[in-house]
Design a protein around this motif. Structure first.
Motif, PDB file in Angstrom:
ATOM      1  N   LEU A 102       0.821  -1.209   0.000  1.00 43.13           N
ATOM      2  CA  LEU A 102       0.000   0.000   0.000  1.00 43.13           C
ATOM      3  C   LEU A 102       0.856   1.259   0.000  1.00 43.13           C
ATOM      4  O   LEU A 102       0.512   2.254  -0.649  1.00 43.13           O
ATOM      5  CB  LEU A 102      -0.953  -0.003   1.186  1.00 43.13           C
ATOM      6  N   GLU A 103       1.972   1.204   0.698  1.00 42.65           N
ATOM      7  CA  GLU A 103       2.897   2.346   0.684  1.00 42.65           C
ATOM      8  C   GLU A 103       3.362   2.620  -0.742  1.00 42.65           C
ATOM      9  O   GLU A 103       3.367   3.766  -1.197  1.00 42.65           O
ATOM     10  CB  GLU A 103       4.085   2.038   1.592  1.00 42.65           C
ATOM     11  N   ASN A 104       3.731   1.574  -1.456  1.00 46.67           N
ATOM     12  CA  ASN A 104       4.159   1.734  -2.852  1.00 46.67           C
ATOM     13  C   ASN A 104       3.013   2.195  -3.747  1.00 46.67           C
ATOM     14  O   ASN A 104       3.204   3.024  -4.635  1.00 46.67           O
ATOM     15  CB  ASN A 104       4.773   0.441  -3.382  1.00 46.67           C
ATOM     16  N   TRP A 105       1.818   1.661  -3.517  1.00 50.76           N
ATOM     17  CA  TRP A 105       0.661   2.090  -4.311  1.00 50.76           C
ATOM     18  C   TRP A 105       0.397   3.585  -4.093  1.00 50.76           C
ATOM     19  O   TRP A 105       0.161   4.331  -5.046  1.00 50.76           O
ATOM     20  CB  TRP A 105      -0.581   1.260  -3.983  1.00 50.76           C
ATOM     21  N   HIS A 106       0.440   4.026  -2.858  1.00 53.00           N
ATOM     22  CA  HIS A 106       0.206   5.444  -2.567  1.00 53.00           C
ATOM     23  C   HIS A 106       1.266   6.327  -3.237  1.00 53.00           C
ATOM     24  O   HIS A 106       0.951   7.432  -3.690  1.00 53.00           O
ATOM     25  CB  HIS A 106       0.150   5.697  -1.065  1.00 53.00           C
ATOM     26  N   LYS A 107       2.506   5.857  -3.321  1.00 52.51           N
ATOM     27  CA  LYS A 107       3.560   6.608  -4.018  1.00 52.51           C
ATOM     28  C   LYS A 107       3.256   6.695  -5.507  1.00 52.51           C
ATOM     29  O   LYS A 107       3.452   7.742  -6.129  1.00 52.51           O
ATOM     30  CB  LYS A 107       4.927   5.959  -3.795  1.00 52.51           C
ATOM     31  N   VAL A 108       2.810   5.588  -6.093  1.00 51.92           N
ATOM     32  CA  VAL A 108       2.439   5.584  -7.516  1.00 51.92           C
ATOM     33  C   VAL A 108       1.373   6.644  -7.773  1.00 51.92           C
ATOM     34  O   VAL A 108       1.478   7.448  -8.704  1.00 51.92           O
ATOM     35  CB  VAL A 108       1.931   4.188  -7.961  1.00 51.92           C
ATOM     36  N   VAL A 109       0.340   6.657  -6.935  1.00 49.99           N
ATOM     37  CA  VAL A 109      -0.773   7.586  -7.108  1.00 49.99           C
ATOM     38  C   VAL A 109      -0.329   9.029  -6.850  1.00 49.99           C
ATOM     39  O   VAL A 109      -0.622   9.930  -7.641  1.00 49.99           O
ATOM     40  CB  VAL A 109      -1.956   7.204  -6.195  1.00 49.99           C
ATOM     41  N   ALA A 110       0.383   9.262  -5.768  1.00 48.87           N
ATOM     42  CA  ALA A 110       0.795  10.621  -5.404  1.00 48.87           C
ATOM     43  C   ALA A 110       1.716  11.238  -6.452  1.00 48.87           C
ATOM     44  O   ALA A 110       1.596  12.421  -6.785  1.00 48.87           O
ATOM     45  CB  ALA A 110       1.477  10.616  -4.040  1.00 48.87           C
ATOM     46  N   ASP A 111       2.627  10.413  -6.984  1.00 51.52           N
ATOM     47  CA  ASP A 111       3.606  10.906  -7.954  1.00 51.52           C
ATOM     48  C   ASP A 111       3.159  10.723  -9.405  1.00 51.52           C
ATOM     49  O   ASP A 111       3.886  11.105 -10.317  1.00 51.52           O
ATOM     50  CB  ASP A 111       4.946  10.195  -7.762  1.00 51.52           C
ATOM     51  N   LEU A 112       1.980  10.109  -9.604  1.00 54.59           N
ATOM     52  CA  LEU A 112       1.513   9.745 -10.953  1.00 54.59           C
ATOM     53  C   LEU A 112       2.622   8.998 -11.694  1.00 54.59           C
ATOM     54  O   LEU A 112       2.911   9.265 -12.856  1.00 54.59           O
ATOM     55  CB  LEU A 112       1.070  10.978 -11.731  1.00 54.59           C
ATOM     56  N   ASP A 113       3.248   8.060 -11.006  1.00 54.35           N
ATOM     57  CA  ASP A 113       4.415   7.348 -11.515  1.00 54.35           C
ATOM     58  C   ASP A 113       4.055   5.921 -11.923  1.00 54.35           C
ATOM     59  O   ASP A 113       4.253   4.973 -11.156  1.00 54.35           O
ATOM     60  CB  ASP A 113       5.510   7.346 -10.450  1.00 54.35           C
ATOM     61  N   ALA A 114       3.529   5.768 -13.127  1.00 54.27           N
ATOM     62  CA  ALA A 114       3.138   4.452 -13.631  1.00 54.27           C
ATOM     63  C   ALA A 114       4.348   3.545 -13.836  1.00 54.27           C
ATOM     64  O   ALA A 114       4.201   2.326 -13.924  1.00 54.27           O
ATOM     65  CB  ALA A 114       2.357   4.591 -14.929  1.00 54.27           C
TER      66      ALA A 114
END
Length: 132
Positions: free
Chosen positions: A5-17
Motif C-alpha cells: 500500500l505504501e508503494n501504491w500510494h507513491k504511484v498515485v501521489a507521484d503519478l508514476d506508472a
C-alpha cells in the motif's frame, strides 16, 4: 503502513506508472467499473491504471478517504471530480506474499459518475493505445 500500500500510494501521489512494473504480478487481474470482463495480465492492467491515474487525478481533487486492511488485501475509499461530477469509489486490492498486486477491482458510485468515468476512460485508453 503495509509495503504494498505504501508503494501504491507513491504511484498515485507521484503519478508514476513506471513503478507499476514491480508492483504488479505478471498474472494480475483488473476489474474495471465499466468493462464487463476482468482484464488479465500486467500489460492491460498497467494500461487501465495509467489511464485511471490521468482521468481521476484532477489537480487537487483525488484523495483517499479511508483504508481498511486485512492480511493481504485492502479496500481504499476515494473521492475525486470529473468535470463537475463528484466520483466516490473504492479500490479493492489483493497482493501475494511477494508483495505484488494480483487482483485490483475498482467500484464507482453514483451512476452519473460511472457514466463520466466510462466516457473519460474510453477517450484516455484510446490515446494511450495510440501513443503507447
Amino acid at each position: 503502513m503495509n509495503y504494498v500500500l505504501e508503494n501504491w500510494h507513491k504511484v498515485v501521489a507521484d503519478l508514476d506508472a513506471g513503478r507499476l512494473d514491480q508492483l504488479l504480478a505478471d498474472d494480475v487481474v483488473f476489474h474495471s467499473p465499466v468493462v464487463h470482463t476482468p482484464q488479465a495480465g500486467k500489460a492491460i492492467t498497467t494500461l487501465y491504471l495509467k489511464g485511471a491515474m490521468q482521468v481521476l487525478n484532477a489537480p487537487g481533487h483525488f484523495r483517499y478517504l479511508r483504508e481498511v486492511v486485512d492480511g493481504n488485501q485492502a479496500v481504499l475509499e476515494f473521492e475525486t471530480l470529473i468535470g463537475d461530477v463528484t466520483v466516490n469509489g473504492v479500490d479493492m486490492i489483493r497482493w501475494n506474499d511477494k508483495g505484488q498486486i494480483v487482483d485490483f477491482k475498482v467500484m464507482i458510485r453514483p451512476l452519473k459518475a460511472v457514466h463520466a468515468i466510462h466516457q473519460a476512460m474510453g477517450a484516455m485508453l484510446e490515446s494511450l493505445k495510440v501513443s503507447g
